[in-house]
Design a protein around this motif. Structure first.
Motif, short mmCIF file in Angstrom:
data_model
loop_
_atom_site.label_atom_id
_atom_site.label_comp_id
_atom_site.label_asym_id
_atom_site.label_seq_id
_atom_site.Cartn_x
_atom_site.Cartn_y
_atom_site.Cartn_z
N LEU A 51 20.01 29.69 5.55
CA LEU A 51 19.25 30.68 6.30
C LEU A 51 19.62 30.68 7.78
N GLY A 52 20.32 29.64 8.24
CA GLY A 52 20.85 29.62 9.59
C GLY A 52 19.80 29.87 10.65
N ARG A 53 20.11 30.78 11.56
CA ARG A 53 19.24 31.04 12.70
C ARG A 53 17.92 31.69 12.28
N THR A 54 17.88 32.35 11.12
CA THR A 54 16.64 33.00 10.67
C THR A 54 15.66 32.00 10.05
N LEU A 82 12.39 19.81 14.74
CA LEU A 82 11.12 20.50 14.96
C LEU A 82 11.12 21.31 16.24
N ASP A 83 12.02 20.97 17.16
CA ASP A 83 12.06 21.69 18.44
C ASP A 83 12.37 23.17 18.25
N ARG A 84 13.04 23.52 17.16
CA ARG A 84 13.41 24.92 16.91
C ARG A 84 12.20 25.78 16.56
N PHE A 85 11.07 25.15 16.27
CA PHE A 85 9.97 25.89 15.67
C PHE A 85 8.83 26.20 16.64
N LEU A 86 8.94 25.75 17.88
CA LEU A 86 7.81 25.90 18.81
C LEU A 86 7.44 27.36 19.03
N LEU A 125 27.71 28.27 16.99
CA LEU A 125 27.11 29.30 17.83
C LEU A 125 25.80 29.79 17.22
N ASP A 126 25.75 29.86 15.90
CA ASP A 126 24.54 30.28 15.21
C ASP A 126 23.40 29.28 15.43
N ALA A 127 23.77 28.02 15.69
CA ALA A 127 22.77 26.97 15.93
C ALA A 127 22.30 26.95 17.38
N GLY A 128 22.81 27.87 18.20
CA GLY A 128 22.33 27.99 19.56
C GLY A 128 23.24 27.45 20.64
N LEU A 129 24.40 26.90 20.25
CA LEU A 129 25.32 26.39 21.26
C LEU A 129 26.09 27.53 21.92
N ARG A 130 26.57 27.27 23.13
CA ARG A 130 27.33 28.29 23.87
C ARG A 130 28.82 28.05 23.70
#
Length: 391
Positions: A273-276, A178-182, A49-54
């Protein structure tokens, strides 16, 4: 289409995360995610969930295997358990495709189970080079087991083709991490202090040191201490994260525990650091260590990075990366150069060889289209000196 993804550690999950989110959002996909090895005590659910999944958009299978003993014997024993449990999982859910990322040793126990059951394998990040890690051999072995290859760079594409893979099965998608960084924005001073409970002093250095698992003659704990202490002397604030699940991990964790016990005021130590992580990267002035993140991801922020030792030797890199031997004098020189006005002013203009931050959509298309491809593979012989080898 039923897709199974295997995730062994946080280090795999967060680069793979954008692809998993894309699969969740696809109306044509029923997504299953299996976790093992690097998640202690049932923690993997929250990390997903921390990685963005529902929570309700996929089926999670916690295999209940955590690597407490990271010695080669411990890895082998857990690997044997993983092989059986993963085979049973594949039998029960009957996926159309298995998605795996990278080069971790545990994949050698999971992927063959899917292969034996006739499941297509889609492999991400094949064709790269890391001469100082056993990951190098695992990665190339997985290439030969896989049906489709989503590679991150032109060099990786060429190497996969050199291994005899059909160019039609090789897809240059870029690195999905890299998609997480846009849209990552830097942390303000107050946000940083709220998150880490220390004030932000410049330069902010982020560091991770992993064991060198191929050819190292020195204890990983000794080298890690040298890297951490040198970085600490030269940082305004230093953030350190835990190493991966390789032999020698406990030695590095012991050094981190000792530093944490010392309660150094400008030092932050986190397991992950996970989601941060994207916002910390956007805030940092320098990365130091031997993590692939300093080579693959730092360039997307124009962030200077010091790559220490031989773990990442041979991996393609942007001009924002400075290599350093792991002795104190070379480390001090490299860090000083990277933090210098000349180098840090040029780093923001680096071109990232690993892509444009839009890889996930391309990879999802490869995965969903894989069911239309035959299971049999043709070995494509390489031409040497322009002449086809006919022997």
């Amino acid at each position: 289409m039923r897709v199974l993804a295997f995730v062994g550690t946080r280090a795999d999950l967060f680069p793979l995360g954008p692809v998993l989110v894309g699969l969740e959002e696809s109306a044509d996909v029923e997504l299953h995610i299996a976790t093992a090895v690097g998640f202690e005590g049932g923690t993997s659910r929250e990390v997903l969930l921390d990685a963005g999944l529902r929570r309700d958009a996929h089926t999670h299978h916690d295999l209940g295997l955590f690597l407490q003993d990271s010695t080669p014997v411990g890895q082998g024993r857990l690997g044997a358990e993983l092989s059986l449990k993963f085979l049973e999982l594949v039998q029960s859910i009957e996926p159309d495709a298995l998605v795996v990322l990278g080069d971790r040793w545990e994949l050698l126990y999971a992927v063959p189970s899917a292969l034996l059951m006739g499941v297509r394998v889609i492999h991400l990040h094949g064709g790269e080079v890391t001469e100082g890690a056993l990951d190098e051999r695992v990665r190339h072995a997985l290439t030969k087991l896989a049906d489709q290859h989503c590679v991150s760079t032109a060099g990786a594409s060429r190497r996969v083709e050199q291994l005899g893979e059909d160019p039609a099965r090789i897809h240059r998608t870029g690195a999905p991490g890299l998609d997480r960084f846009l849209e990552a924005t830097p942390l303000s001073g107050s946000e940083f202090e709220e998150e880490f409970q220390v004030p932000l002093h410049r330069p902010l250095i982020v560091g991770t040191y992993h064991p060198v698992t191929a050819g190292s003659e020195e204890s990983p704990g000794v080298v890690a201490r040298r890297v951490f202490e040198t970085s600490l002397r030269m940082a305004g604030t230093l953030i350190l994260t835990n190493p991966g699940f390789d032999a020698g991990r406990e030695e590095i964790l012991a050094v981190l525990a000792e530093l944490k016990q010392g309660k150094v005021p400008n030092l932050v130590i986190r397991a992950s650091l996970g989601r941060t992580y994207p916002r910390v990267m956007a805030t940092a002035d320098l990365m130091v260590g031997n993590s692939s993140s300093g080579i693959i991801e730092a360039a997307s922020f124009g962030l200077p990075a010091v790559d220490v030792g031989d773990r990442q030797k041979g991996r393609e890199r942007g001009t924002n990366v400075i290599w350093s031997a792991d002795n104190t004098a070379d480390l001090e020189t490299a860090i000083s150069t990277a933090l210098g006005a000349d180098f840090s002013s040029r780093a923001p203009y680096v071109a990232n060889p690993y892509g444009d931050g839009r890889a996930a959509g391309r990879i999802v298309q490869v995965i969903t289209g894989s069911v239309d491809e035959p299971m049999s593979k043709v070995f494509v012989d390489a031409c040497v000196g322009g002449v086809q080898d006919e022997q």
